[in-house]
Design an enzyme around this catalytic site. Structure first.
Site, short mmCIF file in Angstrom:
data_model
loop_
_atom_site.label_atom_id
_atom_site.label_comp_id
_atom_site.label_asym_id
_atom_site.label_seq_id
_atom_site.Cartn_x
_atom_site.Cartn_y
_atom_site.Cartn_z
N ASP A 65 0.83 -1.20 0.00
CA ASP A 65 0.00 0.00 0.00
C ASP A 65 0.87 1.26 0.00
O ASP A 65 0.36 2.37 -0.07
CB ASP A 65 -0.98 0.01 1.17
CG ASP A 65 -0.31 -0.11 2.53
OD1 ASP A 65 0.94 -0.06 2.59
OD2 ASP A 65 -1.02 -0.27 3.54
N SER A 66 2.20 1.08 0.04
CA SER A 66 3.10 2.22 -0.12
C SER A 66 2.92 2.89 -1.47
O SER A 66 3.32 4.04 -1.67
CB SER A 66 4.56 1.75 0.02
OG SER A 66 4.86 0.74 -0.92
N ASP A 104 -0.57 -6.48 0.00
CA ASP A 104 -0.98 -5.86 1.26
C ASP A 104 -2.50 -5.92 1.44
O ASP A 104 -3.26 -5.95 0.45
CB ASP A 104 -0.57 -4.39 1.29
CG ASP A 104 0.63 -4.14 2.19
OD1 ASP A 104 0.79 -4.87 3.18
OD2 ASP A 104 1.41 -3.21 1.90
N GLU A 214 9.97 -4.35 10.13
CA GLU A 214 10.31 -3.00 9.68
C GLU A 214 10.79 -2.12 10.82
O GLU A 214 10.15 -2.04 11.88
CB GLU A 214 9.10 -2.34 9.01
CG GLU A 214 9.38 -0.94 8.50
CD GLU A 214 8.28 -0.37 7.62
OE1 GLU A 214 8.43 0.79 7.18
OE2 GLU A 214 7.29 -1.07 7.37
#
Length: 312
Positions: A65-66, A104, A214
């Site tokens: 979704d980045s 995602d 992350e």
């Protein structure tokens, strides 16, 4: 008779059909982890970026979704809708290649209920036969807590239904407000680091096939990797994970400005592209493009003379 005719048609026109490429499976990814080979993961947003990632022979493509921020100009990953996101998933999946594709689960498409989350997961898996797994952002698990994190429950439900899930721990952008911003996780206290570890262990127990870690201190992420039996994919988590993932626009320098510390820019595509476009604009302005002999198409002289007679 019909089968024979269809088979003959396919053979006769085989030169016009796209070659069938076998996509990597979950087994391929896990086998690479078992042999202790690093797993390469690249994000993609559409057919072109998907084709680039495929041509680079990466193991896994993550449709993250980045893309909301890196390709669509949104200020946050939480702004993209499920419908808009599915459109990009389908585009990436049309790119030819054998990479295993993970997708995602975007913000707002699963939080209202377990039923809604399962429905969203199924809709994403049905975007394309090439979608092999889903990635779910998960909050830190605290053993003995009265209300375990909702996303842990959803992860369990999806795994129990045979949907492969990659858990996302540490810095989870969809929860950036509750985390106090885009900050490293697990570095301020032993309790915070332990909570990330417990989350990782719980996700493995629930059936997740892999974890994305992350912005976690490299000692913590390496400890998680060495303790668990499933592969870990790091971003800003050091070299001790089973593999690495980076956002493609950071790798290629697609956007102006600085990239995050956790990333590395291997080229400056933004500058190169702008320079090329400026060159085109200059050529048009100076009447250098197009060139009739190089870029144009000719007409036979007799046809041209007949045309003049008709119009004049």
């Amino acid at each position: 008779m019909i089968r024979s005719a269809v088979h003959h048609f396919r053979r006769s026109y085989s030169g016009y059909l796209s070659p069938v490429v076998r996509s990597k499976t979950l087994t391929d990814v896990l086998s690479k982890h078992a042999s202790r080979e690093p797993i390469s993961v690249i994000t993609a947003y559409d057919y072109i970026s998907g084709s680039w990632a495929q041509a680079a022979n990466c193991d896994v493509i993550l449709v993250g979704d980045s893309l909301a921020m890196c390709a669509l100009g949104y200020e946050s990953t939480t702004e993209i809708s499920l419908e808009e996101f599915r459109f990009h998933v389908q585009s990436v999946c049309r790119s030819p290649g054998e990479a295993f594709i993970v997708v995602d689960i975007p913000f707002g498409s699963f939080e209202s209920s377990i039923e809604k989350g399962v429905e969203t997961a199924i809709s994403l898996m049905r975007c394309s036969p090439k979608v092999g797994a889903l990635k779910l952002e998960v909050g830190s698990h605290k053993p003995g807590a009265y209300n375990p994190d909702y996303s842990l429950k959803l992860a369990a439900e999806l795994c129990s239904r045979g949907i492969p899930v990659m858990g996302h721990i540490g810095l989870t952008p969809q929860r950036v407000h509750s985390l106090g911003g885009y900050k490293v996780q697990g570095n301020r206290s032993a309790q915070q680091a332990a909570a990330i570890f417990e989350t990782a262990r719980e996700l493995q127990k629930l059936g997740c096939f892999s974890l994305l870690v992350e912005c976690v201190p490299h000692k913590v992420s390496q400890y998680i990797t060495e303790t668990l039996n499933i592969p870990t994919i790091g971003i800003g988590a050091g070299s001790g994970t089973s593999g690495q993932v980076l956002v493609q626009s950071d790798i290629l320098g697609m956007l102006p400005g600085r990239i995050p510390k956790l990333a590395q820019k291997y080229t400056d595509l933004h500058t190169q592209s702008v320079d090329a476009l400026k060159h085109y604009v200059s050529d048009v302005t100076m009447h250098k493009f197009p060139e009739n002999d190089k870029n144009g198409f000719k007409i036979k002289e007799d046809v041209w003379r007949e045309f003049l007679e008709i119009v004049e």
